[in-house]
Design an enzyme around this catalytic site. Structure first.
Site, PDB file in Angstrom:
ATOM      1  CB  THR A  90      13.447 -75.496  11.401  1.00 49.69           C
ATOM      2  OG1 THR A  90      14.100 -74.229  11.474  1.00 49.69           O
ATOM      3  CG2 THR A  90      14.278 -76.558  12.113  1.00 49.69           C
ATOM      4  CE  LYS A 145      17.134 -73.335  12.649  1.00 52.40           C
ATOM      5  NZ  LYS A 145      17.536 -71.978  12.947  1.00 52.40           N
ATOM      6  CB  CYS A 165      13.074 -71.930  17.089  1.00 52.64           C
ATOM      7  SG  CYS A 165      12.131 -71.295  15.696  1.00 52.64           S
ATOM      8  CG  ASN A 218      17.967 -73.774  16.700  1.00 52.26           C
ATOM      9  OD1 ASN A 218      18.763 -72.848  16.535  1.00 52.26           O
ATOM     10  ND2 ASN A 218      16.729 -73.721  16.249  1.00 52.26           N
TER      11      ASN A 218
HETATM   12  N1  LIG Z   1      11.026 -67.445  14.336  1.00 48.60           N
HETATM   13  C1  LIG Z   1      12.334 -67.501  14.119  1.00 48.60           C
HETATM   14  O1  LIG Z   1      13.094 -66.663  14.598  1.00 48.60           O
HETATM   15  C2  LIG Z   1      12.920 -68.566  13.254  1.00 48.60           C
HETATM   16  C3  LIG Z   1      12.127 -69.574  12.706  1.00 48.60           C
HETATM   17  N2  LIG Z   1      12.681 -70.553  11.917  1.00 48.60           N
HETATM   18  C4  LIG Z   1      11.835 -71.555  11.290  1.00 48.60           C
HETATM   19  O2  LIG Z   1      11.117 -70.911  10.226  1.00 48.60           O
HETATM   20  C5  LIG Z   1       9.806 -71.456  10.104  1.00 48.60           C
HETATM   21  C6  LIG Z   1       8.787 -70.337  10.222  1.00 48.60           C
HETATM   22  O3  LIG Z   1       8.853 -69.792  11.527  1.00 48.60           O
HETATM   23  P1  LIG Z   1       8.139 -68.410  11.892  1.00 48.60           P
HETATM   24  O4  LIG Z   1       8.469 -67.401  10.853  1.00 48.60           O
HETATM   25  O5  LIG Z   1       8.438 -68.128  13.301  1.00 48.60           O
HETATM   26  O6  LIG Z   1       6.602 -68.840  11.728  1.00 48.60           O
HETATM   27  P2  LIG Z   1       5.304 -67.915  11.822  1.00 48.60           P
HETATM   28  O7  LIG Z   1       4.264 -68.737  12.477  1.00 48.60           O
HETATM   29  O8  LIG Z   1       5.648 -66.581  12.370  1.00 48.60           O
HETATM   30  O9  LIG Z   1       4.919 -67.675  10.274  1.00 48.60           O
HETATM   31  C7  LIG Z   1       4.463 -68.664   9.409  1.00 48.60           C
HETATM   32  C8  LIG Z   1       3.575 -67.981   8.348  1.00 48.60           C
HETATM   33  O10 LIG Z   1       3.241 -68.931   7.326  1.00 48.60           O
HETATM   34  C9  LIG Z   1       1.913 -68.652   6.898  1.00 48.60           C
HETATM   35  N3  LIG Z   1       1.393 -69.832   6.203  1.00 48.60           N
HETATM   36  C10 LIG Z   1       1.028 -71.032   6.741  1.00 48.60           C
HETATM   37  N4  LIG Z   1       0.638 -71.874   5.773  1.00 48.60           N
HETATM   38  C11 LIG Z   1       0.754 -71.207   4.583  1.00 48.60           C
HETATM   39  C12 LIG Z   1       0.539 -71.549   3.232  1.00 48.60           C
HETATM   40  N5  LIG Z   1       0.122 -72.769   2.874  1.00 48.60           N
HETATM   41  N6  LIG Z   1       0.759 -70.630   2.277  1.00 48.60           N
HETATM   42  C13 LIG Z   1       1.200 -69.388   2.609  1.00 48.60           C
HETATM   43  N7  LIG Z   1       1.437 -69.009   3.889  1.00 48.60           N
HETATM   44  C14 LIG Z   1       1.214 -69.910   4.861  1.00 48.60           C
HETATM   45  C15 LIG Z   1       1.181 -68.281   8.165  1.00 48.60           C
HETATM   46  O11 LIG Z   1       0.001 -67.562   7.912  1.00 48.60           O
HETATM   47  C16 LIG Z   1       2.253 -67.454   8.894  1.00 48.60           C
HETATM   48  O12 LIG Z   1       2.130 -66.080   8.585  1.00 48.60           O
HETATM   49  C17 LIG Z   1       9.707 -72.536  11.171  1.00 48.60           C
HETATM   50  O13 LIG Z   1      10.058 -73.772  10.606  1.00 48.60           O
HETATM   51  C18 LIG Z   1      10.759 -72.123  12.189  1.00 48.60           C
HETATM   52  O14 LIG Z   1      11.254 -73.217  12.922  1.00 48.60           O
HETATM   53  C19 LIG Z   1      14.015 -70.556  11.602  1.00 48.60           C
HETATM   54  C20 LIG Z   1      14.844 -69.578  12.099  1.00 48.60           C
HETATM   55  C21 LIG Z   1      14.359 -68.503  12.959  1.00 48.60           C
HETATM   56  O1  LIG Z   2      15.651 -71.480  14.841  1.00 48.51           O
HETATM   57  C1  LIG Z   2      15.298 -70.425  15.317  1.00 48.51           C
HETATM   58  O2  LIG Z   2      14.140 -70.040  15.391  1.00 48.51           O
HETATM   59  C2  LIG Z   2      16.279 -69.477  15.937  1.00 48.51           C
HETATM   60  O3  LIG Z   2      16.332 -69.818  17.354  1.00 48.51           O
HETATM   61  C3  LIG Z   2      17.186 -68.984  18.123  1.00 48.51           C
HETATM   62  O4  LIG Z   2      16.780 -67.624  18.015  1.00 48.51           O
HETATM   63  P1  LIG Z   2      15.582 -67.008  18.907  1.00 48.51           P
HETATM   64  O5  LIG Z   2      14.744 -68.108  19.455  1.00 48.51           O
HETATM   65  O6  LIG Z   2      14.941 -65.970  18.074  1.00 48.51           O
HETATM   66  O7  LIG Z   2      16.288 -66.240  20.111  1.00 48.51           O
HETATM   67  P2  LIG Z   2      17.584 -66.511  21.015  1.00 48.51           P
HETATM   68  O8  LIG Z   2      18.291 -65.241  21.161  1.00 48.51           O
HETATM   69  O9  LIG Z   2      18.360 -67.673  20.557  1.00 48.51           O
HETATM   70  O10 LIG Z   2      16.914 -66.867  22.427  1.00 48.51           O
HETATM   71  C4  LIG Z   2      16.207 -68.067  22.633  1.00 48.51           C
HETATM   72  C5  LIG Z   2      15.871 -68.203  24.113  1.00 48.51           C
HETATM   73  O11 LIG Z   2      17.050 -68.447  24.889  1.00 48.51           O
HETATM   74  C6  LIG Z   2      17.153 -67.494  25.923  1.00 48.51           C
HETATM   75  N1  LIG Z   2      18.578 -67.213  26.195  1.00 48.51           N
HETATM   76  C7  LIG Z   2      19.400 -66.880  25.173  1.00 48.51           C
HETATM   77  C8  LIG Z   2      20.742 -66.646  25.394  1.00 48.51           C
HETATM   78  C9  LIG Z   2      21.253 -66.754  26.695  1.00 48.51           C
HETATM   79  O12 LIG Z   2      22.459 -66.573  26.975  1.00 48.51           O
HETATM   80  N2  LIG Z   2      20.406 -67.090  27.709  1.00 48.51           N
HETATM   81  C10 LIG Z   2      19.065 -67.323  27.490  1.00 48.51           C
HETATM   82  O13 LIG Z   2      18.327 -67.629  28.450  1.00 48.51           O
HETATM   83  C11 LIG Z   2      16.383 -66.277  25.428  1.00 48.51           C
HETATM   84  O14 LIG Z   2      16.005 -65.439  26.494  1.00 48.51           O
HETATM   85  C12 LIG Z   2      15.233 -66.948  24.718  1.00 48.51           C
HETATM   86  O15 LIG Z   2      14.230 -67.319  25.633  1.00 48.51           O
HETATM   87  C13 LIG Z   2      18.607 -69.102  17.553  1.00 48.51           C
HETATM   88  O16 LIG Z   2      19.478 -68.232  18.289  1.00 48.51           O
HETATM   89  C14 LIG Z   2      18.639 -68.723  16.076  1.00 48.51           C
HETATM   90  O17 LIG Z   2      19.955 -68.928  15.565  1.00 48.51           O
HETATM   91  C15 LIG Z   2      17.652 -69.618  15.320  1.00 48.51           C
HETATM   92  O18 LIG Z   2      17.591 -69.240  13.964  1.00 48.51           O
END
Ligand SMILES: NC(=O)C1=CN([C@@H]2O[C@H](COP(=O)(O)OP(=O)(O)OC[C@H]3O[C@@H](n4cnc5c(N)ncnc54)[C@H](O)[C@@H]3O)[C@@H](O)[C@H]2O)C=CC1
Ligand SMILES: O=C(O)[C@H]1O[C@H](OP(=O)(O)OP(=O)(O)OC[C@H]2O[C@@H](n3ccc(=O)[nH]c3=O)[C@H](O)[C@@H]2O)[C@H](O)[C@@H](O)[C@@H]1O
Length: 430
Positions: free
Chosen positions: A123, A206, A262, A210
């Protein structure tokens, strides 16, 4: 057609995307500079808890379609597209920190071939892809850059990847668009919508998605405060309001505030973006403030029930992760509430089915119990802070016999209140 891909970063998004793109039939190499993560993955051990993911990993690795590496190397020359999924955490100003993105780009450029497409899945603020293109041009590099934001949720990431509401791709040239369409073809042949836009629209979409979801949560939480004062039933209200198709039932679950890696960071980044373009975002700012206040309101409620002096009180907290289905404790409201209570001198006992290891790195001065039952022993109040379904099935009759005072505050509205009241508990909702 199977396509050769690299995924840079094997965190919550990169690992799921890498494994699942390999499952779609592509040849995927996941690259992370965290050697310990890669070593675990090479042994088929997941460094994160994500339901269902483990079912896919071993067979894909065995088939040779999924590989893991910790180094940028000549192997990158095989890739037709490289997905960047590294973190974009907030800077103190709230702005997204793009250092990991640019480090990854610098590392990649040495190896990838001229026609390789760089896809930004992390993101990132609108205009980042254009900034990357300018940055590359200044180095005389002409790689194509595309935006492909990810919408999966932790805890349901595998299903979300396979059945997304939409796939979004932002590009500035037809070849990039065609390659991404080909990569996602196994999903789009199942009628999953694919939306194509320019780069900046995809990037902004995006954040807007969110922010809208976070706004729904903050809105219903605020309404819940009024429900409590008036004596209205919050859960019934959420259902009745949500049945209106224009509103929708999802993301109207009352709770201790939204957490995770996020929503909180993306809301702050969106305000920074708006400020940069001289837009006054009153709604988004209100949501941030309202959600910031939420854990403090939860603590006020605890005071109201068990009194102002928390010294010598035993508070049991069930659930530490920011939501159920994940081991992620980043910005978990449960952790915030515990920290406030610890500062007030309470004795805290905690339990979480999968988040204990991560919580141990973060939380100080609490007792980590080895089961929910043990966490609840001698308790003055039990707080259910995460909606783990196993908490519904606990032996509440046994717990009732072991607590000092039978009081439960259910911050997630998941327990059977009538059953608990029949057992003799004082059961409180928020
Ligand atoms: N966590 C989620 O559910 C979601 C996250 N996003 C977005 O996706 C992105 C990643 O989020 P997460 O997966 O939660 O992050 P994370 O912190 O779990 O993972 C990031 C990974 O990148 C690695 N990394 C950092 N610098 C690097 C480099 N130069 N080369 C190779 N690897 C490297 C780190 O070691 C780490 O394993 C963020 O921008 C977040 O906003 C989007 C949708 C859902
Ligand atoms: O950009 C991201 O990282 C992601 O962020 C959220 O996903 P996530 O944070 O994994 O989980 P959610 O299920 O969205 O919950 C987020 C927070 O809101 C809270 N929540 C969710 C739903 C609800 O009805 N009430 C509530 O308090 C959850 O408990 C949690 O703390 C979005 O739902 C995803 O679409 C997006 O890709």
């Amino acid at each position: 057609m199977n396509i050769k891909l690299h995924v840079i970063g094997t965190g919550y998004v990169g690992l799921v995307s890498g494994v699942m793109m390999s499952y779609l039939g592509h040849d995927v190499t996941c690259l992370d500079t965290d050697i310990s993560k890669i070593n675990q993955l090479k042994k088929n051990i997941l460094p994160i808890y994500e339901p269902k993911l483990a079912e896919y990993l071993p067979a894909l690795v065995k088939s040779g379609k999924l590989r893991f590496t910790s180094s940028y190397s000549a192997e990158l020359q095989n890739s037709q597209a490289v997905f960047i999924t590294v973190g974009t955490p907030p800077l103190p100003s709230g702005e997204a920190d793009l250092q990991y993105i640019f480090t990854a780009i610098d590392n990649l450029c040495e190896w990838i071939r001229d026609d390789c497409l760089i896809v930004i899945k992390s993101t990132v603020p609108p205009t980042t892809c254009n900034r990357i293109i300018d940055y590359l041009n200044n180095k005389n590099l002409k790689f194509s850059v595309a935006s492909n934001p990810e919408f999966l949720r932790e805890g349901t990431a595998v299903d979300d990847f396979l059945n997304p509401d939409r796939i979004l791709i932002g590009t500035n040239n037809k070849q990039a668009e065609d390659l991404l369409k080909e990569i996602y073809r196994p999903l789009t042949t199942r009628n999953i919508p694919l939306v194509t836009t320019d780069l900046v629209t995809a990037e902004l979409t995006k954040y807007v998605s969110n922010a809208f979801l976070a706004t729904k949560i903050a809105f219903i939480n605020e309404m819940a405060n009024l429900c409590e004062k008036i004596g209205a039933n919050t859960k019934e209200l959420s259902c009745a309001v949500g049945l209106d198709k224009r509103i929708g039932r999802e993301f109207l679950n009352v709770g201790p505030g939204f957490g995770g890696s996020c929503f909180p960071k993306d809301m702050l980044a969106l305000v920074q973006i708006a400020t940069h373009y001289q837009c006054n975002f009153q709604i988004v700012n209100s949501v941030i403030n309202s959600n910031y206040q939420r854990p403090y309101d939860m603590v006020d409620k605890i005071h109201y029930i068990i009194g102002n002096d928390l010294h010598n009180k035993v508070i049991s907290v069930l659930g530490l992760t920011f939501k159920a289905g994940t081991d992620d404790i980043r910005n978990s409201p449960a952790i915030k509430i515990i920290e406030i209570l610890v500062d007030k001198g309470a004795n805290i006992k905690v339990f979480d089915p999968v988040g204990m290891n991560n919580a141990k790195k973060e939380l100080k001065n609490v007792f980590f119990a080895d089961s929910a039952l043990s966490a609840c022993k001698n308790s003055d109040i039990i707080i259910v802070a995460t909606e783990w379904s196993e908490f519904k099935d606990l032996d509440w009759s046994l717990i009732h016999r072991q607590v000092k005072s039978p009081v439960i505050i259910d911050l997630r509205h998941i327990l059977d209140g009538d059953m608990l009241k029949a057992l003799g508990f004082k059961y409180c909702l928020i």
